[in-house]
Design an enzyme around this catalytic site. Sequence first.
Site, PDB file in Angstrom:
ATOM      1  CG  ASP A  78      -0.191   0.227   2.516  1.00 38.60           C
ATOM      2  OD1 ASP A  78       0.698  -0.601   2.831  1.00 38.60           O
ATOM      3  OD2 ASP A  78      -0.477   1.211   3.222  1.00 38.60           O
ATOM      4  CG  ASP A  81       3.495  -0.763   4.971  1.00 40.87           C
ATOM      5  OD1 ASP A  81       3.142  -0.928   3.791  1.00 40.87           O
ATOM      6  OD2 ASP A  81       2.702  -0.457   5.878  1.00 40.87           O
ATOM      7  CE1 TYR A 229      -4.675   2.584   4.465  1.00 41.26           C
ATOM      8  CE2 TYR A 229      -3.225   0.792   5.127  1.00 41.26           C
ATOM      9  CZ  TYR A 229      -3.442   1.972   4.443  1.00 41.26           C
ATOM     10  OH  TYR A 229      -2.408   2.554   3.739  1.00 41.26           O
ATOM     11  CD  GLU A 469       4.179   5.225   4.566  1.00 36.66           C
ATOM     12  OE1 GLU A 469       4.321   3.996   4.477  1.00 36.66           O
ATOM     13  OE2 GLU A 469       3.695   5.777   5.576  1.00 36.66           O
TER      14      GLU A 469
END
Length: 490
Positions: A78, A81, A229, A469
């Site tokens: 995603d 990571d 999430y 990120e």
Amino acid sequence: MAPKYTSLIFLFLLLNSFFPYSFGGGHDYHDALRKSILFFEGQRSGKLPPDQRIKWRRDSALHDGASAGVDLTGGYYDAGDNVKFVFPMAFTTTLLSWSIIDFKRNIGNELGNAVKAVKWGTDFLLKATAKEGVIYVQVGDAFSDHSCWERPEDMDTLRTVYKIDENHPGSDVAGEIAAALAAASIVFRSLDASYSNLLLDRAVKVFDFANRHRGAYSSSLHSAVCPFYCDFDGYQDELLWGAAWLHKATRRRQYREYIVKNEVILRAGDTINEFGWDNKHAGINVLISKEVLMGKAPDLKSFQVNADAFICSILPGISHPQVQYSPGGLIVKPGVCNMQHVTSLSFILLTYSNYLSHANHVVPCGSMTATPALLKHIAKRQVDYILGDNPQRMSYMVGYGPHYPLRIHHRGSSVPSVAAHSARIGCKEGSRYFFSPNPNPNRLIGAVVGGPNLTDSFPDARPFFQESEPTTYVNAPLVGLLAYFSAHPN
């Protein structure tokens, strides 16, 4: 002078005060489009294909699903990571598909790569939904993964498999998967009819599962998916979202009737100033409004009313308190990774502006009037901010322009590649690369980072993950935006 035009002049003057940074010279939107699609190849998990263009990546996570006796290889990581979170992956796939559906004519020679990006997602979603009565919604223990800084090719963290079923429901993630598969079936309809039919048949089954076994996956799997999430806004919006895409893909009356029957029950008008992986309300209302504006669905007029209210809620100067604009003109909302809001909200603005244009319609916002041209202008200013028209004079897309983030929060990008360092780099060995002041050795071309804060400041450093990120769901709506502006730069 007519009041409508007076309000327009006032609003354009207001916009100039909100968007002061425009350095002229224009942007190469097609180059940015190419790079925004290329980014997805850097996020691939599994066995990489021969035509892989980001060469510093290698095969990874080739045994995903084995612990559960299923094949869950492939799909996307995603963000920075090495976990595969299916909720945001499915939303990414839906938005990539919507970008192609609405802006296919503008994508040009990048259409093939955009379609491949969709298929990399849908191939995985088909695997995750292949077993009757079960949907696999995450691969990888996020806490284990986040305790390490290692490239995906060396990954030795827990690859735990998480699932939902009738006793552990997840209407939110299942509804989003149904939306993604239905939207993608439209993309492939003229390209690969058999694959399109497969996607649509699966979407129907997954939606039926989501609707029959109602509940939030973050209740069933709280310890695994939260706080990463969590579904903070409930599963109701994903059911309407899935139904809306199934109606668009099938034209079956049952989905239209479902939308009408459940509009109030599933709270279609809630939190309309939001659109992203967790909250689909604005997307639902805009998607359905297209038919209303075309005069084909007067019984769904309330969705257009909701869509109009959404537009008014994010206009500079009259926006909802949760939507702010930085001094440099960037949309800012509370939470992690602000660029997800910038690209998703801008995509909705642009998409709705096109629907309005075709219907010769405007949006009344109190004493002001929002025209399609105005909505396009706001969306374009957000894109231009990302590409460098901002106080930092910095592109927030890696590899675009002369000045862009060099130390993004991304394991694969920041740790030496297998080609450069063939020996394994273990979990804690990678920490020295995380804390290094040096630029990342592997450029993740096209990655758009979380971006600056409300003061337009940006720390180009890996530890500041909220700002540095990248994520797949930042880029997915940006594909549609860049496609449009590459064809309509002025």
